[in-house]
Design an enzyme around this catalytic site. Structure first.
Site, PDB file in Angstrom:
ATOM      1  N   SER A  15       0.700  -1.234  -0.144  1.00  0.00           N
ATOM      2  CA  SER A  15      -0.116  -0.157   0.085  1.00  0.00           C
ATOM      3  C   SER A  15       1.054   0.980  -0.163  1.00  0.00           C
ATOM      4  O   SER A  15       0.599   2.056  -0.314  1.00  0.00           O
ATOM      5  CB  SER A  15      -1.084   0.119   1.317  1.00  0.00           C
ATOM      6  OG  SER A  15      -0.062   0.074   2.609  1.00  0.00           O
ATOM      7  N   ASP A  24       7.824  -6.159   5.151  1.00  0.00           N
ATOM      8  CA  ASP A  24       7.320  -5.959   6.010  1.00  0.00           C
ATOM      9  C   ASP A  24       8.361  -5.405   6.361  1.00  0.00           C
ATOM     10  O   ASP A  24       9.462  -5.835   6.392  1.00  0.00           O
ATOM     11  CB  ASP A  24       6.161  -7.018   6.991  1.00  0.00           C
ATOM     12  CG  ASP A  24       6.037  -6.245   7.651  1.00  0.00           C
ATOM     13  OD1 ASP A  24       4.824  -5.978   7.514  1.00  0.00           O
ATOM     14  OD2 ASP A  24       6.262  -6.890   9.028  1.00  0.00           O
ATOM     15  N   SER A  25       8.471  -4.059   6.978  1.00  0.00           N
ATOM     16  CA  SER A  25       9.629  -3.288   7.937  1.00  0.00           C
ATOM     17  C   SER A  25       9.396  -2.610   9.103  1.00  0.00           C
ATOM     18  O   SER A  25       7.999  -2.823   9.424  1.00  0.00           O
ATOM     19  CB  SER A  25      10.039  -2.722   7.244  1.00  0.00           C
ATOM     20  OG  SER A  25       9.243  -1.517   6.047  1.00  0.00           O
ATOM     21  N   GLY A  53       6.716   8.171   7.117  1.00  0.00           N
ATOM     22  CA  GLY A  53       7.348   7.463   8.583  1.00  0.00           C
ATOM     23  C   GLY A  53       8.165   7.860   9.342  1.00  0.00           C
ATOM     24  O   GLY A  53       8.093   8.900   9.512  1.00  0.00           O
ATOM     25  N   PHE A  54       8.935   6.600   9.430  1.00  0.00           N
ATOM     26  CA  PHE A  54      10.099   7.295  10.674  1.00  0.00           C
ATOM     27  C   PHE A  54      11.292   8.235  10.163  1.00  0.00           C
ATOM     28  O   PHE A  54      11.904   7.888  10.900  1.00  0.00           O
ATOM     29  CB  PHE A  54      10.505   6.453  11.536  1.00  0.00           C
ATOM     30  CG  PHE A  54       9.232   5.585  12.396  1.00  0.00           C
ATOM     31  CD1 PHE A  54       8.935   6.038  13.768  1.00  0.00           C
ATOM     32  CD2 PHE A  54       9.083   4.001  12.181  1.00  0.00           C
ATOM     33  CE1 PHE A  54       7.586   5.252  14.549  1.00  0.00           C
ATOM     34  CE2 PHE A  54       7.998   3.816  12.738  1.00  0.00           C
ATOM     35  CZ  PHE A  54       7.714   3.968  13.579  1.00  0.00           C
ATOM     36  N   HIS A 114      17.720  -0.496   5.109  1.00  0.00           N
ATOM     37  CA  HIS A 114      17.831  -1.617   4.997  1.00  0.00           C
ATOM     38  C   HIS A 114      16.658  -2.402   4.313  1.00  0.00           C
ATOM     39  O   HIS A 114      17.360  -2.953   4.315  1.00  0.00           O
ATOM     40  CB  HIS A 114      16.892  -1.762   6.794  1.00  0.00           C
ATOM     41  CG  HIS A 114      15.394  -0.652   6.582  1.00  0.00           C
ATOM     42  ND1 HIS A 114      15.744   0.817   6.265  1.00  0.00           N
ATOM     43  CD2 HIS A 114      13.412  -0.425   7.165  1.00  0.00           C
ATOM     44  CE1 HIS A 114      14.142   1.329   6.090  1.00  0.00           C
ATOM     45  NE2 HIS A 114      13.653   0.826   6.588  1.00  0.00           N
ATOM     46  N   ARG A 115      15.967  -1.155   3.368  1.00  0.00           N
ATOM     47  CA  ARG A 115      15.217  -2.009   2.421  1.00  0.00           C
ATOM     48  C   ARG A 115      16.061  -2.825   1.110  1.00  0.00           C
ATOM     49  O   ARG A 115      15.829  -3.727   0.424  1.00  0.00           O
ATOM     50  CB  ARG A 115      14.201  -0.796   1.850  1.00  0.00           C
ATOM     51  CG  ARG A 115      13.109  -1.519   1.263  1.00  0.00           C
ATOM     52  CD  ARG A 115      11.750  -0.520   0.556  1.00  0.00           C
ATOM     53  NE  ARG A 115      11.447  -0.975   1.967  1.00  0.00           N
ATOM     54  CZ  ARG A 115      10.944   0.152   2.734  1.00  0.00           C
ATOM     55  NH1 ARG A 115      11.894   0.711   2.743  1.00  0.00           N
ATOM     56  NH2 ARG A 115      10.461   0.097   4.095  1.00  0.00           N
TER      57      ARG A 115
HETATM   58  P1  ITT Z   1       2.604  -2.700   3.529  1.00  0.00           P
HETATM   59  O1  ITT Z   1       1.359  -2.285   2.511  1.00  0.00           O
HETATM   60  O2  ITT Z   1       3.620  -3.355   2.335  1.00  0.00           O
HETATM   61  O3  ITT Z   1       2.192  -2.858   4.666  1.00  0.00           O
HETATM   62  P2  ITT Z   1       3.275  -0.538   5.107  1.00  0.00           P
HETATM   63  O4  ITT Z   1       3.630   1.093   4.880  1.00  0.00           O
HETATM   64  O5  ITT Z   1       1.606  -0.521   6.245  1.00  0.00           O
HETATM   65  O6  ITT Z   1       2.651  -0.690   3.749  1.00  0.00           O
HETATM   66  P3  ITT Z   1       4.402  -1.862   6.914  1.00  0.00           P
HETATM   67  O7  ITT Z   1       3.121  -2.561   7.856  1.00  0.00           O
HETATM   68  O8  ITT Z   1       5.720  -2.897   7.052  1.00  0.00           O
HETATM   69  O9  ITT Z   1       3.935  -0.832   5.610  1.00  0.00           O
HETATM   70  O10 ITT Z   1       4.579  -0.691   8.570  1.00  0.00           O
HETATM   71  C1  ITT Z   1       5.803  -0.501   8.100  1.00  0.00           C
HETATM   72  C2  ITT Z   1       5.876   0.837   9.058  1.00  0.00           C
HETATM   73  O11 ITT Z   1       7.453   0.932   9.505  1.00  0.00           O
HETATM   74  C3  ITT Z   1       5.741   2.055   8.191  1.00  0.00           C
HETATM   75  O12 ITT Z   1       4.422   2.300   7.957  1.00  0.00           O
HETATM   76  C4  ITT Z   1       6.790   3.068   8.911  1.00  0.00           C
HETATM   77  O13 ITT Z   1       5.997   3.779   9.620  1.00  0.00           O
HETATM   78  C5  ITT Z   1       7.935   2.169   9.589  1.00  0.00           C
HETATM   79  N1  ITT Z   1       8.785   1.780   8.401  1.00  0.00           N
HETATM   80  C6  ITT Z   1       9.448   1.344   7.492  1.00  0.00           C
HETATM   81  N2  ITT Z   1      10.208   1.449   6.331  1.00  0.00           N
HETATM   82  C7  ITT Z   1      10.467   2.716   6.501  1.00  0.00           C
HETATM   83  C8  ITT Z   1      11.266   3.378   6.010  1.00  0.00           C
HETATM   84  O14 ITT Z   1      11.943   2.714   5.988  1.00  0.00           O
HETATM   85  N3  ITT Z   1      11.528   4.606   6.425  1.00  0.00           N
HETATM   86  C9  ITT Z   1      11.127   5.301   7.597  1.00  0.00           C
HETATM   87  N4  ITT Z   1       9.656   4.754   8.132  1.00  0.00           N
HETATM   88  C10 ITT Z   1       9.921   3.444   7.974  1.00  0.00           C
END
Ligand code: ITT
Length: 192
Positions: free
Chosen positions: A10, A67-68, A142-143, A169-170
Site C-alpha cells: 500500500s 514488512d519493516s 514514516g520514521f 534496510h530495504r
Molecule cells: P505495506 O502495505 O507494505 O504493509 P506499510 O506502510 O503498512 O506498507 P508495514 O506494515 O511494513 O508498511 O509497516 C512498516 C512501518 O514502519 C511503516 O508504516 C513505517 O511507519 C515504518 N517504516 C518502515 N520502513 C521505513 C522507512 O524506510 N522509513 C521510515 N519509516 C519506515
C-alpha cells in the site's frame, strides 16, 4: 532483462525504493497497490510469509512483499512489528515522548519476500542508527524524520531518496535477493 516482479504494497515510497534498487540491476518492478492483511505476529518474517499467501505471482516472474519496522532496544524492541500501528496512533511525537531519558539507539529492519516458480525466498536488511530529539527534514516517510543512520548527522528525511537508498534496510534486504534472481532467469519460451 530479468524476471518480472510485482510488488504488492500500500506504500508508494516502499515501491519507489524497490524500483530504483532492482531496476538498476535489470529487474523491472510493477506496483500492485494492495493493503494485505497482517496477522499479529512477533517477527517480520511471519508477517511476510502471511502476506505472500495472499498474492499471486506473474506467469514467469515473482510476487514481492515486504514488512519493516523500527526497533528501539531501550523500549524492548518496540515498536518493531507494530511500527505502522504506532505511527498511526502515537505518531512521531508520541514515540519521542516515550524515549525521553532513554538510550536513543535504534535499528530499521526490513524483510522482503519473493514467491514464484514454485519457490519462496526471504531477505533481511538492517541499518543501525539513533533517534533525533525532534523531527528533521521533509523527504521520505514514516520514521524517516527522526532516524539518523550510524556514521551520519542527517536524518533519512534530510538525505533525499538517493542518499537514503544507498543505506536503507530495504535496499540491503533487496540486495540479498538479487543474487537469487540473477540465477533464476526465466526458462526459454517454447515456440511451435
Ligand atoms: P505495506 O502495505 O507494505 O504493509 P506499510 O506502510 O503498512 O506498507 P508495514 O506494515 O511494513 O508498511 O509497516 C512498516 C512501518 O514502519 C511503516 O508504516 C513505517 O511507519 C515504518 N517504516 C518502515 N520502513 C521505513 C522507512 O524506510 N522509513 C521510515 N519509516 C519506515
Amino acid at each position: 532483462m530479468g524476471a518480472e516482479l510485482v510488488f504488492y504494497t500500500s506504500n508508494r515510497a516502499k515501491y519507489e525504493e524497490a524500483r530504483s534498487v532492482l531496476g538498476a540491476r535489470g529487474f523491472p518492478v510493477r506496483w500492485q497497490r494492495r493493503s494485505l492483511v497482517e496477522p499479529q505476529a512477533s517477527t517480520l518474517e511471519a508477517v511476510v510469509r502471511a502476506k505472500l499467501r495472499q498474492v499471486a505471482a506473474p506467469p514467469r516472474g515473482f510476487a514481492l512483499v515486504e514488512d519493516s519496522g523500527l526497533f528501539v532496544p531501550s523500549l524492548g524492541g518496540f515498536p518493531g512489528v507494530y511500527s505502522s500501528y504506532v505511527l498511526k496512533t502515537l505518531g512521531l511525537e508520541g514515540l519521542l515522548r516515550a524515549l525521553r531519558g532513554q538510550r536513543r539507539n535504534a535499528s530499521f529492519v526490513a524483510v522482503v519476500g519473493l514467491a514464484g516458480r514454485g519457490m519462496l525466498r526471504l531477505g533481511r536488511g538492517e541499518v543501525r542508527g539513533s533517534l533525533a530529539p525532534t523531527p528533521r527534514g521533509r523527504g521520505g516517510f514514516g520514521f524517516d524524520p527522526v532516524f539518523i543512520p550510524e556514521g551520519h548527522s542527517q536524518t533519512f528525511a534530510q538525505m533525499g531518496s538517493e542518499g537514503k537508498a544507498l543505506l536503507s534496510h530495504r535496499t540491503r534486504a533487496l540486495r540479498g535477493l538479487i543474487r537469487f534472481l540473477e540465477t533464476s532467469s526465466p526458462p526459454p519460451r517454447r515456440t511451435g
